[in-house]
Write a protein that holds these residues in place. Sequence first.
Motif, mmCIF file in Angstrom:
data_model
loop_
_atom_site.group_PDB
_atom_site.id
_atom_site.type_symbol
_atom_site.label_atom_id
_atom_site.label_comp_id
_atom_site.label_asym_id
_atom_site.label_seq_id
_atom_site.Cartn_x
_atom_site.Cartn_y
_atom_site.Cartn_z
ATOM 1 N N GLU A 63 46.774 45.396 44.993
ATOM 2 C CA GLU A 63 45.908 46.221 44.161
ATOM 3 C C GLU A 63 46.638 46.706 42.905
ATOM 4 N N ASN A 64 47.885 47.114 43.096
ATOM 5 C CA ASN A 64 48.671 47.593 41.954
ATOM 6 C C ASN A 64 48.993 46.456 40.981
ATOM 7 N N ILE A 65 49.291 45.279 41.535
ATOM 8 C CA ILE A 65 49.588 44.127 40.671
ATOM 9 C C ILE A 65 48.348 43.725 39.869
ATOM 10 N N VAL A 66 47.195 43.694 40.547
ATOM 11 C CA VAL A 66 45.945 43.319 39.851
ATOM 12 C C VAL A 66 45.662 44.316 38.727
ATOM 13 N N SER A 67 45.816 45.598 39.033
ATOM 14 C CA SER A 67 45.576 46.638 38.022
ATOM 15 C C SER A 67 46.538 46.471 36.845
ATOM 16 N N TYR A 68 47.790 46.131 37.175
ATOM 17 C CA TYR A 68 48.818 45.941 36.130
ATOM 18 C C TYR A 68 48.478 44.728 35.252
ATOM 19 N N ILE A 69 48.145 43.616 35.896
ATOM 20 C CA ILE A 69 47.791 42.406 35.119
ATOM 21 C C ILE A 69 46.582 42.712 34.225
ATOM 22 N N LEU A 122 40.421 39.410 31.558
ATOM 23 C CA LEU A 122 40.827 38.889 32.860
ATOM 24 C C LEU A 122 39.572 38.698 33.707
ATOM 25 N N THR A 123 39.361 37.468 34.167
ATOM 26 C CA THR A 123 38.212 37.205 35.031
ATOM 27 C C THR A 123 38.727 36.924 36.432
ATOM 28 N N ILE A 124 37.805 36.871 37.389
ATOM 29 C CA ILE A 124 38.194 36.559 38.769
ATOM 30 C C ILE A 124 38.877 35.202 38.811
ATOM 31 N N THR A 125 38.317 34.240 38.061
ATOM 32 C CA THR A 125 38.879 32.890 38.066
ATOM 33 C C THR A 125 40.319 32.896 37.562
ATOM 34 N N SER A 126 40.548 33.561 36.424
ATOM 35 C CA SER A 126 41.917 33.558 35.916
ATOM 36 C C SER A 126 42.836 34.416 36.775
ATOM 37 N N LEU A 127 42.320 35.488 37.349
ATOM 38 C CA LEU A 127 43.145 36.329 38.220
ATOM 39 C C LEU A 127 43.737 35.517 39.381
ATOM 40 N N ASN A 128 42.906 34.653 39.966
ATOM 41 C CA ASN A 128 43.400 33.799 41.052
ATOM 42 C C ASN A 128 44.608 32.979 40.620
ATOM 43 N N LYS A 129 44.535 32.445 39.398
ATOM 44 C CA LYS A 129 45.662 31.621 38.896
ATOM 45 C C LYS A 129 46.888 32.490 38.623
ATOM 46 N N TYR A 130 46.664 33.669 38.040
ATOM 47 C CA TYR A 130 47.790 34.589 37.792
ATOM 48 C C TYR A 130 48.535 34.873 39.097
ATOM 49 N N LEU A 131 47.778 35.216 40.133
ATOM 50 C CA LEU A 131 48.409 35.577 41.403
ATOM 51 C C LEU A 131 49.142 34.382 42.004
ATOM 52 N N LYS A 178 38.331 35.125 49.427
ATOM 53 C CA LYS A 178 38.544 36.544 49.738
ATOM 54 C C LYS A 178 38.841 37.374 48.485
ATOM 55 N N TYR A 179 38.942 36.690 47.327
ATOM 56 C CA TYR A 179 39.054 37.430 46.066
ATOM 57 C C TYR A 179 37.813 38.270 45.809
ATOM 58 N N ASP A 180 36.687 37.865 46.427
ATOM 59 C CA ASP A 180 35.457 38.657 46.281
ATOM 60 C C ASP A 180 35.653 40.062 46.846
ATOM 61 N N GLU A 181 36.150 40.141 48.083
ATOM 62 C CA GLU A 181 36.385 41.450 48.704
ATOM 63 C C GLU A 181 37.474 42.211 47.945
ATOM 64 N N LEU A 182 38.515 41.468 47.557
ATOM 65 C CA LEU A 182 39.622 42.099 46.826
ATOM 66 C C LEU A 182 39.115 42.767 45.541
ATOM 67 N N SER A 183 38.156 42.115 44.884
ATOM 68 C CA SER A 183 37.650 42.653 43.610
ATOM 69 C C SER A 183 36.797 43.902 43.816
ATOM 70 N N LEU A 184 36.378 44.126 45.059
ATOM 71 C CA LEU A 184 35.540 45.308 45.332
ATOM 72 C C LEU A 184 36.352 46.586 45.553
ATOM 73 N N LEU A 185 37.652 46.420 45.747
ATOM 74 C CA LEU A 185 38.499 47.610 45.882
ATOM 75 C C LEU A 185 38.641 48.230 44.496
ATOM 76 N N ASP A 186 38.032 49.381 44.275
ATOM 77 C CA ASP A 186 37.954 49.852 42.885
ATOM 78 C C ASP A 186 38.746 51.140 42.606
ATOM 79 N N ILE A 221 37.674 41.694 35.444
ATOM 80 C CA ILE A 221 38.410 42.741 36.150
ATOM 81 C C ILE A 221 39.017 43.666 35.093
ATOM 82 N N ILE A 222 38.697 44.946 35.212
ATOM 83 C CA ILE A 222 39.172 45.908 34.216
ATOM 84 C C ILE A 222 40.061 46.947 34.895
#
Length: 338
Positions: free
Chosen positions: A192-198, A205-214, A247-255, A273-274
């Motif tokens: 969660e912290n890494i996603v917020s940082y990216i 940043l979209t879900i699609t690109s986030l997957n590649k970043y991770l 499972k990126y769908d559920e991950l994206s719901l953690l807000d 993702i903002i």
Amino acid sequence: MKVYCPYCKKEVEYKIEKRDIKDFRGIEINTYENVAVCKECHQDLYVNEIEEKNNERIYELYREKAKIIKPQDIIDLREKYDISQRELTAILGFGKMTINRYERGGVPTKAQSDYIKLLIDNNDKFIEKVKEAHKNGRINDKTYGKIVSEELNVNISKEQIQDNIRRYLKLVLNRRPDIYNGYKVLDIEKIENIVSYIASKVKNLTITSLNKYLWYIDMLSFKQRSVAITGLTYQNQKFGPTIIDKKYDELSLLDDKYIREDIETENGNTTKIISNGNYDLNKISYAEKEIIDTIIKTLKNKTVTDISELSHKEEGWKKTKRFERISFDYAMDLNIIK
Ligand SMILES: [Zn+2]
């Protein structure tokens, strides 16, 4: 009809004169009032039922034109929190009988009306006011508890939902360390912290690109240190490596640390993702942050399509079949960073 005239000092006959009223309390209402006039001395007289009818008409127009709240609006607010007129008066810090008067049809000033309306429309502001009234001793613990504990329940249930998503993700994604999670135990809080940082560093940043970043972050980490960072497992999907089983769908719901925003584009819907900007870098080691920053620097000015195409050149994607898990063995062949 006769009425007492204080000028003639006796009961007199009166007539009714109709006079224009242009405005009331600074608001243009354009109506009229009926005035009783002594037939003998021609002075204005006060006749209670005539004044009441005038007031009714003027107040109604004023309420409408100045958008003054209605008595029922105040009653609804009290019923929402199950509080008495006296409790609401104390919360608002008004004079003793104010709310009682307004509920019986008395007309608030525009300023008071706007203020009450703001509290009706904005629950957070109302709670803020309740807390302030409690702090200043205007309301007692019982009143405070009645309103704020209800508020607390709402917060808890939202947190519980978030925790349930985390628990679910751990249940379905966490395995013993192996070559498919980069020998790393899953760490949702860290992710969660890494996603917020990216998201704070990368525009669009979209879900699609986030997957590649991770995926790139974990692969580079594995290449350099023989251990991944997130503990996520990835699979081969059409647009490149993605978190397994969507499972990126559920991950994206953690807000707590970022929010997702679904937007329409010419090519269909995209999920952005903002960052909320409240990521905690203490959850990430210095070495890990270096790796994350390297990937951000490499990808941040590329479009989603470019990033997808880059990932399609990676051995990890080329040598696995669709939906197959991607082994971290392929980290040694990483093209993007030599
Ligand atoms: Zn008179």
